[in-house]
Scaffold this motif. Structure first.
Motif, PDB file in Angstrom:
ATOM      1  N   CYS A 166      -5.758   5.389   1.834  1.00  0.00           N
ATOM      2  CA  CYS A 166      -4.970   4.183   1.598  1.00  0.00           C
ATOM      3  C   CYS A 166      -5.291   3.625   0.227  1.00  0.00           C
ATOM      4  O   CYS A 166      -6.465   3.499  -0.147  1.00  0.00           O
ATOM      5  CB  CYS A 166      -5.255   3.128   2.669  1.00  0.00           C
ATOM      6  SG  CYS A 166      -4.013   1.801   2.678  1.00  0.00           S
ATOM      7  N   THR A 167      -4.254   3.358  -0.552  1.00  0.00           N
ATOM      8  CA  THR A 167      -4.376   2.667  -1.828  1.00  0.00           C
ATOM      9  C   THR A 167      -3.546   1.400  -1.729  1.00  0.00           C
ATOM     10  O   THR A 167      -2.345   1.464  -1.433  1.00  0.00           O
ATOM     11  CB  THR A 167      -3.888   3.541  -2.995  1.00  0.00           C
ATOM     12  OG1 THR A 167      -2.533   3.946  -2.777  1.00  0.00           O
ATOM     13  CG2 THR A 167      -4.746   4.797  -3.113  1.00  0.00           C
ATOM     14  N   TRP A 199      -1.487   4.429  -9.874  1.00  0.00           N
ATOM     15  CA  TRP A 199      -0.630   4.390  -8.694  1.00  0.00           C
ATOM     16  C   TRP A 199       0.771   3.976  -9.123  1.00  0.00           C
ATOM     17  O   TRP A 199       0.959   2.953  -9.784  1.00  0.00           O
ATOM     18  CB  TRP A 199      -1.156   3.386  -7.668  1.00  0.00           C
ATOM     19  CG  TRP A 199      -2.584   3.619  -7.251  1.00  0.00           C
ATOM     20  CD1 TRP A 199      -3.293   4.779  -7.321  1.00  0.00           C
ATOM     21  CD2 TRP A 199      -3.487   2.639  -6.702  1.00  0.00           C
ATOM     22  NE1 TRP A 199      -4.561   4.596  -6.844  1.00  0.00           N
ATOM     23  CE2 TRP A 199      -4.718   3.296  -6.462  1.00  0.00           C
ATOM     24  CE3 TRP A 199      -3.365   1.275  -6.390  1.00  0.00           C
ATOM     25  CZ2 TRP A 199      -5.820   2.635  -5.927  1.00  0.00           C
ATOM     26  CZ3 TRP A 199      -4.459   0.618  -5.863  1.00  0.00           C
ATOM     27  CH2 TRP A 199      -5.676   1.288  -5.620  1.00  0.00           C
ATOM     28  N   CYS A 205       0.845  -1.201   0.000  1.00  0.00           N
ATOM     29  CA  CYS A 205       0.000   0.000   0.000  1.00  0.00           C
ATOM     30  C   CYS A 205       0.879   1.249   0.000  1.00  0.00           C
ATOM     31  O   CYS A 205       2.100   1.176  -0.034  1.00  0.00           O
ATOM     32  CB  CYS A 205      -0.959  -0.011   1.184  1.00  0.00           C
ATOM     33  SG  CYS A 205      -0.171   0.275   2.790  1.00  0.00           S
ATOM     34  N   ASN A 206       0.230   2.402   0.054  1.00  0.00           N
ATOM     35  CA  ASN A 206       0.950   3.675  -0.027  1.00  0.00           C
ATOM     36  C   ASN A 206       1.436   4.176   1.328  1.00  0.00           C
ATOM     37  O   ASN A 206       2.102   5.218   1.389  1.00  0.00           O
ATOM     38  CB  ASN A 206       0.058   4.747  -0.672  1.00  0.00           C
ATOM     39  CG  ASN A 206      -1.172   5.050   0.161  1.00  0.00           C
ATOM     40  OD1 ASN A 206      -1.813   4.141   0.693  1.00  0.00           O
ATOM     41  ND2 ASN A 206      -1.530   6.316   0.267  1.00  0.00           N
ATOM     42  N   CYS A 207       1.125   3.471   2.409  1.00  0.00           N
ATOM     43  CA  CYS A 207       1.570   3.909   3.734  1.00  0.00           C
ATOM     44  C   CYS A 207       3.068   3.652   3.929  1.00  0.00           C
ATOM     45  O   CYS A 207       3.663   2.803   3.278  1.00  0.00           O
ATOM     46  CB  CYS A 207       0.802   3.184   4.825  1.00  0.00           C
ATOM     47  SG  CYS A 207      -0.908   3.724   5.026  1.00  0.00           S
ATOM     48  N   CYS A 218       2.577  -0.219   8.042  1.00  0.00           N
ATOM     49  CA  CYS A 218       1.311   0.478   7.840  1.00  0.00           C
ATOM     50  C   CYS A 218       0.542   0.666   9.153  1.00  0.00           C
ATOM     51  O   CYS A 218       0.267  -0.302   9.856  1.00  0.00           O
ATOM     52  CB  CYS A 218       0.469  -0.333   6.864  1.00  0.00           C
ATOM     53  SG  CYS A 218      -1.186   0.288   6.619  1.00  0.00           S
ATOM     54  N   SER A 243       8.013  -1.993  -0.377  1.00  0.00           N
ATOM     55  CA  SER A 243       7.880  -2.225  -1.811  1.00  0.00           C
ATOM     56  C   SER A 243       9.137  -1.822  -2.568  1.00  0.00           C
ATOM     57  O   SER A 243       9.750  -0.794  -2.296  1.00  0.00           O
ATOM     58  CB  SER A 243       6.674  -1.449  -2.357  1.00  0.00           C
ATOM     59  OG  SER A 243       6.838  -0.054  -2.175  1.00  0.00           O
ATOM     60  N   LEU A 245       4.342   3.701  -7.049  1.00  0.00           N
ATOM     61  CA  LEU A 245       4.937   3.855  -5.724  1.00  0.00           C
ATOM     62  C   LEU A 245       6.188   2.993  -5.596  1.00  0.00           C
ATOM     63  O   LEU A 245       6.358   2.008  -6.307  1.00  0.00           O
ATOM     64  CB  LEU A 245       3.943   3.416  -4.630  1.00  0.00           C
ATOM     65  CG  LEU A 245       2.573   4.088  -4.603  1.00  0.00           C
ATOM     66  CD1 LEU A 245       1.661   3.346  -3.639  1.00  0.00           C
ATOM     67  CD2 LEU A 245       2.694   5.545  -4.191  1.00  0.00           C
ATOM     68  N   THR A 255       7.325   1.896  -0.060  1.00  0.00           N
ATOM     69  CA  THR A 255       6.188   2.023   0.850  1.00  0.00           C
ATOM     70  C   THR A 255       5.887   0.653   1.451  1.00  0.00           C
ATOM     71  O   THR A 255       6.580  -0.326   1.194  1.00  0.00           O
ATOM     72  CB  THR A 255       4.957   2.602   0.138  1.00  0.00           C
ATOM     73  OG1 THR A 255       4.613   1.754  -0.980  1.00  0.00           O
ATOM     74  CG2 THR A 255       5.235   4.013  -0.362  1.00  0.00           C
ATOM     75  N   THR A 311      -0.932   8.965   4.649  1.00  0.00           N
ATOM     76  CA  THR A 311      -1.213  10.128   3.814  1.00  0.00           C
ATOM     77  C   THR A 311      -2.673  10.571   3.876  1.00  0.00           C
ATOM     78  O   THR A 311      -3.103  11.393   3.076  1.00  0.00           O
ATOM     79  CB  THR A 311      -0.860   9.843   2.340  1.00  0.00           C
ATOM     80  OG1 THR A 311      -1.730   8.806   1.844  1.00  0.00           O
ATOM     81  CG2 THR A 311       0.584   9.407   2.197  1.00  0.00           C
ATOM     82  N   HIS A 323      -9.137   1.137  -2.582  1.00  0.00           N
ATOM     83  CA  HIS A 323      -8.947   2.557  -2.251  1.00  0.00           C
ATOM     84  C   HIS A 323      -9.855   2.890  -1.083  1.00  0.00           C
ATOM     85  O   HIS A 323     -11.079   2.786  -1.181  1.00  0.00           O
ATOM     86  CB  HIS A 323      -9.289   3.460  -3.436  1.00  0.00           C
ATOM     87  CG  HIS A 323      -9.236   4.913  -3.090  1.00  0.00           C
ATOM     88  ND1 HIS A 323     -10.172   5.829  -3.493  1.00  0.00           N
ATOM     89  CD2 HIS A 323      -8.345   5.619  -2.324  1.00  0.00           C
ATOM     90  CE1 HIS A 323      -9.879   7.024  -3.019  1.00  0.00           C
ATOM     91  NE2 HIS A 323      -8.773   6.916  -2.301  1.00  0.00           N
TER      92      HIS A 323
END
Length: 198
Positions: free
Chosen positions: A32-33, A182, A13-15, A19, A170, A184, A187, A29, A60
């Motif tokens: 969450c994605t 997305w 995810c993007n965190c 997470c 990631s 990234l 993350t 952020t 999402h």
């Protein structure tokens, strides 16, 4: 009839790692994605064998994951025969009960359900998943003290309940579908065994 699945669970995810959502805190952020994946080592649903198949979910959450409804897209392994597709859809939509039904209670909108070639690779500290041309993710376990993997037990927002999850980061996450783009790296990621039944 009862059903059961077991295999390997994967997410990124993007965190930031690790997470905060799994501890019921707000995402890094504000939203969450996430890309979530399951590789079924062994599974049966109403007499239909599901061994070796893969499932992916793009998620999402526009805010706190435990407080806002998610928008999701479900991807089923295109190697699945029609009866296997039906079984995977029933399980991962939550219609067949069990823990996936708990996850489905957080879903506010299903953007689509699609068949796609899904590949899953897992070796040592690395995990990778590709979903057709839409999704490509690779994560690597975080190294803790003495080089051991960093693990988390008993977190409250559990996609793989009862399992020890490995915290990861990631190498890359790319997803383009349903208007989302997305791109990234560095993350959050997690991986673990999973076992569901209903």
């Amino acid at each position: 009839m009862t059903w059961n699945l077991s295999g390997k669970y994967f997410e990124s995810c993007n965190c930031e790692s690790a997470c905060p959502c799994v501890f019921l805190s707000a995402p890094t952020t504000g939203e969450c994605t996430a890309i979530v994946g399951w590789h079924v080592d062994e599974g049966v649903h109403e007499g239909v064998r599901l061994d070796g198949l893969n499932v992916a979910l793009a998620v999402h959450s526009p805010g706190h994951m435990a407080q806002t409804m998610w928008r999701v897209a479900l991807y089923l392994d295109d190697r699945a025969a029609p009866e296997q597709q039906e079984s995977l859809g029933a399980i991962f939509s939550g219609a067949a009960g069990g823990h996936p039904a708990v996850l489905a209670s957080h879903i506010g909108e299903v953007l689509g359900v699609a068949l796609a070639p899904i590949t899953f690779e897992g070796e040592g500290a690395s995990r990778a998943m590709r979903v057709g041309e839409t999704t490509d993710v690779q994560i690597t376990a975080l190294a803790g003290q003495g080089g051991a993997q960093v693990t988390i037990d008993n977190h409250p927002l559990a996609v793989a309940p009862g399992q020890t999850i490995v915290a990861a980061r990631s190498e890359h996450l790319r997803h383009t579908d349903h208007g989302y783009e997305w791109e990234l790296s560095q993350t959050n990621g997690f991986f673990s065994p999973f076992a569901y039944n209903g």
